[in-house]
Design a protein around this motif. Sequence first.
Motif, PDB file in Angstrom:
ATOM      1  N   ALA A 114     -19.304 -42.938 -33.786  1.00 13.00           N
ATOM      2  CA  ALA A 114     -18.279 -43.082 -32.755  1.00 13.00           C
ATOM      3  C   ALA A 114     -18.808 -43.893 -31.584  1.00 13.00           C
ATOM      4  N   LYS A 115     -17.901 -44.564 -30.883  1.00  7.04           N
ATOM      5  CA  LYS A 115     -18.292 -45.345 -29.715  1.00  7.04           C
ATOM      6  C   LYS A 115     -18.974 -44.449 -28.685  1.00  7.04           C
ATOM      7  N   VAL A 116     -20.040 -44.972 -28.088  1.00  6.23           N
ATOM      8  CA  VAL A 116     -20.823 -44.180 -27.158  1.00  6.23           C
ATOM      9  C   VAL A 116     -19.987 -43.740 -25.955  1.00  6.23           C
ATOM     10  N   GLY A 125     -17.179 -34.623 -24.370  1.00  5.70           N
ATOM     11  CA  GLY A 125     -18.239 -35.540 -24.749  1.00  5.70           C
ATOM     12  C   GLY A 125     -19.486 -34.848 -25.271  1.00  5.70           C
ATOM     13  N   LYS A 126     -20.010 -33.893 -24.503  1.00  6.72           N
ATOM     14  CA  LYS A 126     -21.221 -33.182 -24.920  1.00  6.72           C
ATOM     15  C   LYS A 126     -20.951 -32.302 -26.144  1.00  6.72           C
ATOM     16  N   SER A 127     -19.760 -31.751 -26.207  1.00  4.83           N
ATOM     17  CA  SER A 127     -19.423 -30.946 -27.378  1.00  4.83           C
ATOM     18  C   SER A 127     -19.390 -31.820 -28.625  1.00  4.83           C
ATOM     19  N   GLY A 128     -18.864 -33.043 -28.471  1.00  6.35           N
ATOM     20  CA  GLY A 128     -18.842 -33.973 -29.596  1.00  6.35           C
ATOM     21  C   GLY A 128     -20.241 -34.319 -30.074  1.00  6.35           C
ATOM     22  N   MET A 129     -21.154 -34.517 -29.137  1.00 10.58           N
ATOM     23  CA  MET A 129     -22.539 -34.798 -29.509  1.00 10.58           C
ATOM     24  C   MET A 129     -23.136 -33.629 -30.272  1.00 10.58           C
ATOM     25  N   ARG A 130     -22.880 -32.425 -29.797  1.00  8.09           N
ATOM     26  CA  ARG A 130     -23.422 -31.257 -30.476  1.00  8.09           C
ATOM     27  C   ARG A 130     -22.744 -31.033 -31.829  1.00  8.09           C
ATOM     28  N   TYR A 131     -21.484 -31.423 -31.940  1.00  6.60           N
ATOM     29  CA  TYR A 131     -20.787 -31.280 -33.220  1.00  6.60           C
ATOM     30  C   TYR A 131     -21.384 -32.219 -34.268  1.00  6.60           C
ATOM     31  N   GLY A 132     -21.708 -33.440 -33.852  1.00  8.39           N
ATOM     32  CA  GLY A 132     -22.270 -34.380 -34.817  1.00  8.39           C
ATOM     33  C   GLY A 132     -21.730 -35.785 -34.701  1.00  8.39           C
ATOM     34  N   PRO A 135     -23.708 -41.801 -31.828  1.00  6.69           N
ATOM     35  CA  PRO A 135     -23.254 -42.813 -30.877  1.00  6.69           C
ATOM     36  C   PRO A 135     -23.519 -44.237 -31.351  1.00  6.69           C
ATOM     37  N   VAL A 136     -22.486 -45.071 -31.254  1.00  6.07           N
ATOM     38  CA  VAL A 136     -22.586 -46.480 -31.623  1.00  6.07           C
ATOM     39  C   VAL A 136     -22.382 -47.322 -30.374  1.00  6.07           C
ATOM     40  N   GLU A 137     -23.358 -48.143 -30.058  1.00  5.01           N
ATOM     41  CA  GLU A 137     -23.251 -49.052 -28.925  1.00  5.01           C
ATOM     42  C   GLU A 137     -23.014 -50.460 -29.447  1.00  5.01           C
ATOM     43  N   ARG A 138     -22.094 -51.161 -28.797  1.00  3.32           N
ATOM     44  CA  ARG A 138     -21.714 -52.488 -29.288  1.00  3.32           C
ATOM     45  C   ARG A 138     -22.872 -53.469 -29.229  1.00  3.32           C
ATOM     46  N   ASP A 139     -23.648 -53.426 -28.152  1.00  7.87           N
ATOM     47  CA  ASP A 139     -24.794 -54.331 -28.012  1.00  7.87           C
ATOM     48  C   ASP A 139     -26.067 -53.551 -28.325  1.00  7.87           C
ATOM     49  N   ARG A 160     -24.577 -33.323 -44.729  1.00  6.27           N
ATOM     50  CA  ARG A 160     -23.231 -33.498 -44.200  1.00  6.27           C
ATOM     51  C   ARG A 160     -22.748 -34.901 -44.528  1.00  6.27           C
ATOM     52  N   PRO A 161     -21.463 -35.073 -44.828  1.00  6.04           N
ATOM     53  CA  PRO A 161     -20.958 -36.426 -45.049  1.00  6.04           C
ATOM     54  C   PRO A 161     -20.923 -37.210 -43.740  1.00  6.04           C
ATOM     55  N   LEU A 162     -21.197 -38.495 -43.818  1.00  6.88           N
ATOM     56  CA  LEU A 162     -21.124 -39.385 -42.667  1.00  6.88           C
ATOM     57  C   LEU A 162     -19.807 -40.145 -42.726  1.00  6.88           C
ATOM     58  N   VAL A 163     -19.176 -40.340 -41.576  1.00  7.42           N
ATOM     59  CA  VAL A 163     -17.886 -41.030 -41.523  1.00  7.42           C
ATOM     60  C   VAL A 163     -17.971 -42.211 -40.561  1.00  7.42           C
ATOM     61  N   ILE A 164     -17.430 -43.337 -40.988  1.00  8.56           N
ATOM     62  CA  ILE A 164     -17.424 -44.526 -40.148  1.00  8.56           C
ATOM     63  C   ILE A 164     -16.080 -45.231 -40.266  1.00  8.56           C
ATOM     64  N   PHE A 165     -15.640 -45.843 -39.159  1.00  8.28           N
ATOM     65  CA  PHE A 165     -14.479 -46.725 -39.185  1.00  8.28           C
ATOM     66  C   PHE A 165     -15.025 -48.149 -39.292  1.00  8.28           C
ATOM     67  N   PRO A 166     -15.078 -48.727 -40.486  1.00  4.55           N
ATOM     68  CA  PRO A 166     -15.805 -49.989 -40.680  1.00  4.55           C
ATOM     69  C   PRO A 166     -15.197 -51.193 -39.973  1.00  4.55           C
TER      70      PRO A 166
END
Length: 245
Positions: A114-116, A125-132, A135-139, A160-166
């Motif tokens: 997910a976008k950082v 935000g912090k709950s999302g980090m703890r959930y899994g 973080p993806v940074e564009r640069d 755990r499965p990894l999910v990405i929006f390609p």
Amino acid sequence: MSSQTGAPASSAFAPALTLGDRLRSIAFAVMFFGGSVLLGLFTPATRNFGPAINRWMCEVWSGWQRWCTVHVLRIRVVVEGEIPTGPVLIAVKHEAMFEAVDLPTLIDYPAIFAKVELMKVPGWGKSGMRYGLVPVERDQGAKTLRKMIAAARQFSAIPRPLVIFPEGTRVNHGDKPELQSGFAGIYKLIGLPVVPIAVNSGPLFRGFWKRRGVITYRVGDTIPAGLPREEIEARVREAINVLND
């Protein structure tokens, strides 16, 4: 395919907006976002009770959106095929907010690229980090990329499965952009098979005004690890767009 009038492409595929759709959309906004605020107020406190409670809170939020979608908006959600589990990279089409929030309901405990910027949302935000969330940074520099891949490998080892929006971001229904260059790099470095999932949420769920209908997830065939970049991108791109015609 894009609208020639300058309107979002998804509007060209959307059914006519009815009075009932407008009333349901207003009710959805009040109920879902109101509930999200209430849950967000509790998340800082629940983070101190361990990962199980944090996971439960995130899944409740995701499940609340699904419930409001089905029972308030009267949108039926259909899954065609078997949702994968375990160490696999799941590549999902992204047309609306719906599938982003729905992932913990659709997939068993996914770790999500997910976008950082999402990690900076107050409360969640912090709950999302703890959930899994990974973080993806564009640069991304080399150091940031290594940290992201290391986190992804840790999640897949649990497993755990990894999910990405390609495609990198939401796109209009009917549009079939090239995949982001980072997808092939992640695929190569992680070394997992890919399961593509198409979704057609855009015409019904994109924007404030929602429309009654059916949102379909279609699970594609598993694509093995280790393919050349051109082949993996072509196969994923084709599979995630099968509902776009």
